[in-house]
Scaffold this motif. Structure first.
Motif, mmCIF file in Angstrom:
data_model
loop_
_atom_site.group_PDB
_atom_site.id
_atom_site.type_symbol
_atom_site.label_atom_id
_atom_site.label_comp_id
_atom_site.label_asym_id
_atom_site.label_seq_id
_atom_site.Cartn_x
_atom_site.Cartn_y
_atom_site.Cartn_z
ATOM 1 N N VAL A 98 56.067 1.407 13.255
ATOM 2 C CA VAL A 98 57.216 0.502 13.060
ATOM 3 C C VAL A 98 58.408 1.154 12.357
ATOM 4 O O VAL A 98 59.516 0.614 12.386
ATOM 5 N N VAL A 99 58.206 2.306 11.697
ATOM 6 C CA VAL A 99 59.328 3.002 11.054
ATOM 7 C C VAL A 99 59.258 4.490 11.395
ATOM 8 O O VAL A 99 58.221 4.985 11.848
ATOM 9 N N GLU A 100 60.356 5.196 11.128
ATOM 10 C CA GLU A 100 60.403 6.614 11.474
ATOM 11 C C GLU A 100 59.924 7.500 10.325
ATOM 12 O O GLU A 100 60.020 7.138 9.160
ATOM 13 N N ARG A 101 59.418 8.651 10.683
ATOM 14 C CA ARG A 101 59.037 9.648 9.683
ATOM 15 C C ARG A 101 60.296 10.292 9.102
ATOM 16 O O ARG A 101 61.299 10.451 9.796
ATOM 17 N N GLU A 102 60.206 10.678 7.842
ATOM 18 C CA GLU A 102 61.268 11.417 7.157
ATOM 19 C C GLU A 102 62.631 10.730 7.305
ATOM 20 O O GLU A 102 63.652 11.402 7.454
ATOM 21 N N GLY A 103 62.622 9.398 7.224
ATOM 22 C CA GLY A 103 63.870 8.677 7.417
ATOM 23 C C GLY A 103 64.423 7.991 6.180
ATOM 24 O O GLY A 103 65.448 7.312 6.269
ATOM 25 N N TYR A 104 63.778 8.209 5.022
ATOM 26 C CA TYR A 104 64.145 7.409 3.846
ATOM 27 C C TYR A 104 64.337 8.265 2.594
ATOM 28 O O TYR A 104 63.639 9.252 2.379
ATOM 29 N N ASP A 105 65.299 7.840 1.778
ATOM 30 C CA ASP A 105 65.569 8.514 0.509
ATOM 31 C C ASP A 105 64.591 8.087 -0.577
ATOM 32 O O ASP A 105 64.361 8.817 -1.538
ATOM 33 N N ALA A 106 64.038 6.899 -0.437
ATOM 34 C CA ALA A 106 63.090 6.380 -1.421
ATOM 35 C C ALA A 106 62.093 5.477 -0.710
ATOM 36 O O ALA A 106 62.449 4.757 0.232
ATOM 37 N N VAL A 107 60.843 5.530 -1.156
ATOM 38 C CA VAL A 107 59.799 4.657 -0.614
ATOM 39 C C VAL A 107 59.116 3.946 -1.761
ATOM 40 O O VAL A 107 58.727 4.570 -2.758
ATOM 41 N N LEU A 108 58.991 2.628 -1.627
ATOM 42 C CA LEU A 108 58.266 1.817 -2.603
ATOM 43 C C LEU A 108 56.897 1.501 -2.021
ATOM 44 O O LEU A 108 56.783 1.044 -0.875
ATOM 45 N N CYS A 109 55.869 1.747 -2.826
ATOM 46 C CA CYS A 109 54.495 1.448 -2.436
ATOM 47 C C CYS A 109 53.892 0.623 -3.574
ATOM 48 O O CYS A 109 53.153 1.133 -4.414
ATOM 49 N N HIS A 110 54.246 -0.657 -3.612
ATOM 50 C CA HIS A 110 53.874 -1.537 -4.722
ATOM 51 C C HIS A 110 52.825 -2.546 -4.278
ATOM 52 O O HIS A 110 53.041 -3.285 -3.315
ATOM 53 N N GLY A 111 51.693 -2.557 -4.972
ATOM 54 C CA GLY A 111 50.645 -3.517 -4.640
ATOM 55 C C GLY A 111 50.025 -3.297 -3.283
ATOM 56 O O GLY A 111 49.593 -4.247 -2.626
ATOM 57 N N VAL A 112 49.974 -2.055 -2.840
ATOM 58 C CA VAL A 112 49.447 -1.708 -1.521
ATOM 59 C C VAL A 112 48.120 -0.968 -1.620
ATOM 60 O O VAL A 112 47.155 -1.288 -0.916
ATOM 61 N N LEU A 113 48.048 0.009 -2.503
ATOM 62 C CA LEU A 113 46.883 0.893 -2.549
ATOM 63 C C LEU A 113 45.598 0.172 -2.929
ATOM 64 O O LEU A 113 44.500 0.639 -2.613
ATOM 65 N N GLU A 114 45.715 -0.971 -3.597
ATOM 66 C CA GLU A 114 44.532 -1.747 -3.959
ATOM 67 C C GLU A 114 43.824 -2.300 -2.722
ATOM 68 O O GLU A 114 42.617 -2.582 -2.749
ATOM 69 N N TYR A 115 44.567 -2.464 -1.629
ATOM 70 C CA TYR A 115 44.049 -3.192 -0.469
ATOM 71 C C TYR A 115 43.765 -2.329 0.755
ATOM 72 O O TYR A 115 43.077 -2.773 1.669
ATOM 73 N N VAL A 116 44.301 -1.130 0.811
ATOM 74 C CA VAL A 116 44.086 -0.295 1.995
ATOM 75 C C VAL A 116 42.704 0.335 1.972
ATOM 76 O O VAL A 116 42.099 0.510 0.910
#
Length: 256
Positions: A98-116
């Motif tokens: 759904v999104v492109e690789r290497e396309g962002y200056d910042a990535v937020l990964c909040h409240g995700v790792l607990e569930y993956v």
């Protein structure tokens, strides 16, 4: 809906928001661009995405919940930033569907790792979405905070089980699939090739203080916010924080 700019919500978000805003400001100066491209994985209804958009940045929110994305759209519209916020349905595992690789200056990964299923893969995907120079903001449940909370509630067996369990769970009824120590989180970020720029304990005291005290005692809210900010950077308090925040930065020259 909570918002980093509202007092009650700030007890839970103030530390993360301060660190994140500073990191984005530094990226603006480094890139010379006033508007950054920000990806918020698992961003839900926009608790961070909308305030980030208010700063003038373009935010893409990926979340598996259609209801959360609908709430995001409404919140962005109410804040007047609908043109800078885009919601797409997806998850950390299939992020690049759904999104492109290497396309962002910042990535937020909040409240995700607990569930993956695989936290390391989740972090690697988040890092792969970053441009050659970028920042990653990771927020996840802290093991020590859960142990302390169960013990203070008199559930000593559950506290011990959380301490011993590989995933930091206190029992079958625990709604949190996984919790982390600061070392585990920083290990995931470093393992994905980033440099750890900062580690903060979040909600060190806020979840332990009776709400009635904060609401009724004059000046208590501001004093508690100052205490949280002061304790957040001290490693001793990372061990008892309800959540842990790690800021990672790409290391120039290591991205292929």
């Amino acid at each position: 809906m909570s918002d980093p700019m509202r007092p009650r919500a700030s007890l839970r978000t103030a530390v993360v928001w301060e660190v994140l805003q500073d990191a984005l400001d530094r990226r603006v100066k480094a890139t010379g661009r006033e508007s950054l491209d920000v990806l918020d994985t698992g961003g839900g209804s926009g608790k961070f995405a909308v305030p980030v958009a208010r700063l003038g940045h373009r935010v893409t929110v990926v979340d598996p919940s259609p209801n959360a994305l609908f709430a995001l759209e409404r919140r962005a519209a109410e804040a007047g930033v609908a043109d800078r916020v885009r919601g797409v349905q997806g998850d950390a595992h299939g992020l690049f569907d759904v999104v492109e690789r290497e396309g962002y200056d910042a990535v937020l990964c909040h409240g995700v790792l607990e569930y993956v299923d695989d936290p390391a893969e989740g972090v690697r995907n988040a890092v792969a979405a970053l441009r050659a120079e970028g920042v990653l903001s990771v927020l996840a449940a802290g093991l020590g905070g859960a142990v302390l909370a169960r013990a203070l509630a008199g559930h000593f067996t559950e506290a011990k089980q959380a301490l011993d369990d590989p995933n930091g769970r206190w029992g079958a009824g625990d709604p949190m699939p996984r919790r982390f120590t600061a070392d585990q989180l920083t290990g995931l970020v470093e393992g994905a090739g980033l440099r750890v720029a900062a580690v903060h304990g979040v909600r060190v005291f806020a979840d332990l203080v009776p709400g009635v005290l904060v609401d009724t005692e004059p000046g208590a809210m501001d004093a508690l916010l100052r205490l949280e900010a002061a304790a957040a950077e001290l490693p001793a308090f990372h061990a008892v924080a309800t959540q842990l925040h790690v800021l990672g930065e790409t290391q120039v020259g290591t991205r292929g």
